[in-house]
Design a protein around this motif. Structure first.
Motif, PDB file in Angstrom:
ATOM      1  N   SER A  59     -12.564   2.784  -2.001  1.00 23.22           N
ATOM      2  CA  SER A  59     -13.203   2.926  -3.388  1.00 23.22           C
ATOM      3  C   SER A  59     -14.487   2.191  -3.637  1.00 23.22           C
ATOM      4  CB  SER A  59     -12.290   2.324  -4.528  1.00 23.22           C
ATOM      5  OG  SER A  59     -12.095   0.810  -4.314  1.00 23.22           O
ATOM      6  N   TYR A  86     -18.448   8.021  -0.372  1.00 24.95           N
ATOM      7  CA  TYR A  86     -17.377   7.794  -1.091  1.00 24.95           C
ATOM      8  C   TYR A  86     -17.121   8.939  -2.094  1.00 24.95           C
ATOM      9  CZ  TYR A  86     -14.745   6.073  -5.446  1.00 24.95           C
ATOM     10  OH  TYR A  86     -13.957   6.257  -6.343  1.00 24.95           O
ATOM     11  N   ASP A 101       1.487   1.356  -0.362  1.00 33.08           N
ATOM     12  CA  ASP A 101       0.270   0.715  -0.233  1.00 33.08           C
ATOM     13  C   ASP A 101      -0.018   0.321   1.073  1.00 33.08           C
ATOM     14  OD1 ASP A 101      -1.959  -0.459  -2.606  1.00 33.08           O
ATOM     15  OD2 ASP A 101      -2.210  -1.155  -0.348  1.00 33.08           O
ATOM     16  N   LYS A 103     -14.184  11.690  -2.436  1.00 37.75           N
ATOM     17  CA  LYS A 103     -13.412  12.070  -3.621  1.00 37.75           C
ATOM     18  C   LYS A 103     -13.484  13.429  -4.139  1.00 37.75           C
ATOM     19  CE  LYS A 103     -11.269   9.556  -5.671  1.00 37.75           C
ATOM     20  NZ  LYS A 103      -9.604   8.806  -5.625  1.00 37.75           N
TER      21      LYS A 103
HETATM   22  P1  NAD Z   1      -8.841  -0.412  -4.778  1.00 40.27           P
HETATM   23  O1  NAD Z   1      -9.972  -0.445  -3.747  1.00 40.27           O
HETATM   24  O2  NAD Z   1      -8.849  -1.726  -5.826  1.00 40.27           O
HETATM   25  O3  NAD Z   1      -7.523  -0.241  -4.383  1.00 40.27           O
HETATM   26  C1  NAD Z   1      -7.100   0.751  -3.584  1.00 40.27           C
HETATM   27  C2  NAD Z   1      -5.729   0.588  -3.176  1.00 40.27           C
HETATM   28  O4  NAD Z   1      -5.537   1.680  -2.121  1.00 40.27           O
HETATM   29  C3  NAD Z   1      -5.453  -0.951  -2.193  1.00 40.27           C
HETATM   30  O5  NAD Z   1      -4.469  -1.436  -2.613  1.00 40.27           O
HETATM   31  C4  NAD Z   1      -5.381  -0.214  -0.706  1.00 40.27           C
HETATM   32  O6  NAD Z   1      -4.707  -1.088   0.033  1.00 40.27           O
HETATM   33  C5  NAD Z   1      -4.725   1.162  -0.834  1.00 40.27           C
HETATM   34  N1  NAD Z   1      -4.999   2.061   0.199  1.00 40.27           N
HETATM   35  C6  NAD Z   1      -6.372   1.971   0.888  1.00 40.27           C
HETATM   36  N2  NAD Z   1      -6.290   2.894   1.815  1.00 40.27           N
HETATM   37  C7  NAD Z   1      -4.940   3.146   1.852  1.00 40.27           C
HETATM   38  C8  NAD Z   1      -3.956   4.071   2.806  1.00 40.27           C
HETATM   39  N3  NAD Z   1      -4.435   4.611   3.696  1.00 40.27           N
HETATM   40  N4  NAD Z   1      -2.657   4.145   2.492  1.00 40.27           N
HETATM   41  C9  NAD Z   1      -2.188   3.557   1.356  1.00 40.27           C
HETATM   42  N5  NAD Z   1      -2.655   2.804   0.544  1.00 40.27           N
HETATM   43  C10 NAD Z   1      -3.876   2.634   0.690  1.00 40.27           C
HETATM   44  O7  NAD Z   1      -9.400   0.789  -5.753  1.00 40.27           O
HETATM   45  P2  NAD Z   1      -9.234   0.900  -7.402  1.00 40.27           P
HETATM   46  O8  NAD Z   1     -10.424   0.437  -7.856  1.00 40.27           O
HETATM   47  O9  NAD Z   1      -7.957   0.288  -7.882  1.00 40.27           O
HETATM   48  O10 NAD Z   1      -9.337   2.418  -7.617  1.00 40.27           O
HETATM   49  C11 NAD Z   1      -8.099   3.127  -7.330  1.00 40.27           C
HETATM   50  C12 NAD Z   1      -8.330   4.770  -7.617  1.00 40.27           C
HETATM   51  O11 NAD Z   1      -9.163   4.896  -8.758  1.00 40.27           O
HETATM   52  C13 NAD Z   1      -9.122   5.348  -6.453  1.00 40.27           C
HETATM   53  O12 NAD Z   1      -8.716   6.687  -6.118  1.00 40.27           O
HETATM   54  C14 NAD Z   1     -10.558   5.342  -7.064  1.00 40.27           C
HETATM   55  O13 NAD Z   1     -11.256   6.637  -6.343  1.00 40.27           O
HETATM   56  C15 NAD Z   1     -10.156   5.706  -8.333  1.00 40.27           C
HETATM   57  N6  NAD Z   1     -11.170   5.325  -9.406  1.00 40.27           N
HETATM   58  C16 NAD Z   1     -11.491   4.073  -9.722  1.00 40.27           C
HETATM   59  C17 NAD Z   1     -12.483   3.550 -10.445  1.00 40.27           C
HETATM   60  C18 NAD Z   1     -12.868   2.307 -10.641  1.00 40.27           C
HETATM   61  O14 NAD Z   1     -13.960   1.876 -11.522  1.00 40.27           O
HETATM   62  N7  NAD Z   1     -12.499   1.311  -9.848  1.00 40.27           N
HETATM   63  C19 NAD Z   1     -12.958   4.349 -11.476  1.00 40.27           C
HETATM   64  C20 NAD Z   1     -12.494   5.771 -11.551  1.00 40.27           C
HETATM   65  C21 NAD Z   1     -11.677   6.160 -10.482  1.00 40.27           C
END
Ligand code: NAD
Ligand code: DAU
Length: 354
Positions: A86, A159, A34, A163
């Motif tokens: 995200s 975004y 991360d 994705k």
């Molecule tokens: P978040 O933004 O809370 O966390 C993202 C994490 O990715 C963070 O810890 C960040 O430091 C890390 N990160 C970002 N860029 C990076 C890079 N270049 N290299 C390494 N690490 C990196 O996101 P989330 O809400 O936990 O979402 C996680 C995944 O689930 C994402 O792929 C998102 O598209 C998907 N998703 C989220 C939701 C939601 O409701 N939050 C729903 C469906 C899918």
């Protein structure tokens, strides 16, 4: 699943997943890669059930050399890929990091997994699981049927476009190179450790501080809310037993209008921490999000039929547990609110909304 690379495991869902997986797979070792952007925090990884099986690496998924080395050194057999930019509002005001991390980062991981696995015994017993979103399908009108796995992609924000691009790359690596992949497209998550920029924690924390509760537009947008632990279980089930090359929709079956959800948060707060005026008095309509998707809903027939997964939490109990978590975890909340740059983000996103 023996040696698992989790990307983005210091973010909201990723951190919940690391907690979940350490319990679900008592022999597995996790390498958590991360970058610790604003959205990731080691605060989310305190109190892990068995920390000796968890190795944290701060680094970028776009760094091919690092990713190649981690796969080799830890003999990774499973990749669970969460890392992403995200937040839709941030993608509107600054799309470049979304293309970089979500598209190029996913490409870097795919390429590394393909090369490492092809050169070390082949694809059998390996799995690349990609965590994606319902937003790739676009926006539904009130009477449209829920999104199924066959719904054509129609992303409408930077975004969701980034994705969608990453989903296409994952599928391309299955068809072209035989990489054993699965994808989950999930709806809105809520629960512990969600960064306060997102709707539910933003509303809870603004309300506690007597700040206004900004409702975009008329507040009649609909999201399909899922408690994060249910999402973690769905990802685990698909990564373990899902069919390679397949996509699975994941959703909570909870589809209130945003405005009703915020009203419900206010009444939970009225009960848990009463103030002289009801919290709902803080609700304020503000300028809408550009290109705001009106409605999402997920058809989860496939994952239910093939893997027997259904959500365990309803919105009433999940929301109450979440509000309580934010009330009880004051150190975590303080650390997030005081983080460098978060105040600037709030100004940038909210100051110019009338
Ligand atoms: P978040 O933004 O809370 O966390 C993202 C994490 O990715 C963070 O810890 C960040 O430091 C890390 N990160 C970002 N860029 C990076 C890079 N270049 N290299 C390494 N690490 C990196 O996101 P989330 O809400 O936990 O979402 C996680 C995944 O689930 C994402 O792929 C998102 O598209 C998907 N998703 C989220 C939701 C939601 O409701 N939050 C729903 C469906 C899918
Ligand atoms: O649907 C899955 C997606 O859910 C994930 O892919 C994204 O990573 C995740 O951020 C989330 O996207 P949304 O845009 O739906 O979530 P957000 O919490 O930003 O907004 C939820 C709804 O609330 C949306 O209709 C916009 C509205 N909203 C949001 C904020 C931050 C407001 O009315 N006011 C606000 O201040």
């Amino acid at each position: 699943m023996k040696n698992i690379l989790v990307t983005g495991g210091a973010g909201f869902i990723g951190a919940n997943f690391v907690h979940f997986l350490l319990q679900a797979e008592p022999q597995a070792k996790i390498v958590n890669l991360d970058l610790l952007t604003y959205a990731g925090s080691l605060e989310n990884l305190k109190d892990l059930p068995d920390p000796t099986r968890h190795t944290f690496v701060q680094g970028d998924i776009c760094d091919a050399e690092l990713v190649n080395r981690l796969l080799r050194e830890h003999q990774i057999d499973t990749v669970i890929h969460f890392a992403a930019e995200s937040h839709v509002d941030r993608s509107i005001l600054g799309p470049a990091p979304f293309v970089q991390t979500n598209v190029m980062g996913t490409f870097t991981l795919l390429e590394a997994a393909k090369t490492f696995w092809a050169g070390s015994g082949g694809m059998a017993g390996r799995r690349f699981h990609h965590v994606s979103t319902d937003e790739v399908f676009g926006s539904l009108s009130p009477k449209d049927p829920a999104f199924s796995e066959a719904t054509p992609y129609d992303p409408r924000s930077p975004y969701s476009a980034s994705k969608a691009a990453s989903d296409h790359l994952v599928r391309a690596y299955f068809h072209t190179y035989g990489l054993p992949v699965t994808i989950t497209n999930c709806s809105n998550n809520y629960g512990p450790y969600q960064f306060p920029e997102k709707l539910i924690p933003l509303m809870v924390l603004n309300a506690l501080r007597g700040k206004s509760l900004p409702i975009y537009g008329d507040g009649k947008q609909i999201r399909d809310w899922l408690y994060v632990e249910d999402h973690c279980e769905a990802i685990y089930r698909v990564a373990k037993d899902g069919q390679s090359g397949e996509t699975y929709n994941v959703g909570g079956g909870n589809q209130p209008y945003n405005i009703d959800l915020v009203t419900e948060i206010c009444s939970i707060l009225d009960e848990l921490l009463p103030k002289p005026a009801p919290y709902a008095a803080l609700m304020t309509h503000v300028t809408d999000r550009p290109g705001h998707d009106r409605r999402y809903a997920m058809d989860i027939t496939k994952i239910r039929r093939e893997l027997g997964w259904t959500p365990r939490h309803d919105i009433e109990s999940g929301l109450r547990a979440t509000v309580k978590w934010y009330l009880e975890n004051t150190d975590w909340v303080q650390a997030m609110l005081e983080q460098d740059g978060y105040g600037d983000w709030l100004d940038k996103n909210y100051k110019n909304r009338s």
